[in-house]
Design an enzyme around this catalytic site. Sequence first.
Site, mmCIF file in Angstrom:
data_model
loop_
_atom_site.group_PDB
_atom_site.id
_atom_site.type_symbol
_atom_site.label_atom_id
_atom_site.label_comp_id
_atom_site.label_asym_id
_atom_site.label_seq_id
_atom_site.Cartn_x
_atom_site.Cartn_y
_atom_site.Cartn_z
ATOM 1 C CG ASP A 58 10.779 -0.028 7.648
ATOM 2 O OD1 ASP A 58 10.125 0.778 8.335
ATOM 3 O OD2 ASP A 58 11.712 -0.796 7.897
ATOM 4 C CE1 TYR A 59 2.898 4.933 5.570
ATOM 5 C CE2 TYR A 59 2.469 3.331 7.399
ATOM 6 C CZ TYR A 59 2.214 4.305 6.340
ATOM 7 O OH TYR A 59 1.043 5.037 6.469
#
Length: 300
Positions: A163-164
């Site tokens: 994820d980011y």
Amino acid sequence: MAGQRPRRGSGGGAGRGGAGKPARRRSAFTPPRQVRLRDDEGTRLPAADGEEPEVHREDGERLQKVLARAGFGSRRACEALISSGRVRVDGAVVHEQGVRIDPASQVVHVDGRRLQLDDAKLTVVLNKPRRVVSAMSGPEGRRDLTEFTAAYSQRLYHVGRLDYETEGLLLLTNDGELAHRLTHPSFEVDKTYVCRFDAPGGPPRGLVKALREGVELEDGPARADRARVLAQDGREAVVEVTLHEGRNRIVRRMFASQGFDLTALVRTRIGPVLLGELAPGETRELTDRELGTLMAEVGL
């Protein structure tokens, strides 16, 4: 491939024990005792009955020459590997010298480890920095993975996602079959994460036990294969978690279910491949040993 490429920064564009015994972890680069043949959906293939398949290709290349080019020493050393029964071609043990094969179409294993003989295929490790999208194009101007693949002539794609806000080990490859098997849930490839979170007074004693025994999430239960406390100072704690599931943000959600929001999350291992000392934004090509062990782990 004979070795690994120099590290690149973003600025350049680019075994379980038996009953009553403690679990025994296999060394990161120890090949399995036997090749686990499976089909594309992860189902184990039955052993073939009768004679082993014919592997000789009259217009092919001598097997010992192929092994030497793959980094197994001199041709004489490679002949010794063949004579000792340590080499398989298309699943059949080869003992005799002079066998010719087609490296482009036939599968070769040495000591149970697959050789990647197709020079067009490439797999690299990226230490993905925080705030980079695991995609080849980032929405709303966000940084994406093309920044780290630009230096390679092959067109690489990411295997799975981080994820980011999560950093750490991400594989990039143009080998579609390897990517498919690494992401298919039936192969249960282990992934290890280091998790940092605020824990005044230290993490509760029951946290690691809860992660190991399983927690309830909105999309079903989740359980860590292994979990242990790495560090704590009365304000923060660091816990290492290993699991084989790949659901979206599963590690963050497991900790959140116990009342902890992660302040940092780093993936440090996928199967036999370790992040090691690779700095954020750097890439490196997998060594032959890493790649062979990884392929054997997913039945290639």
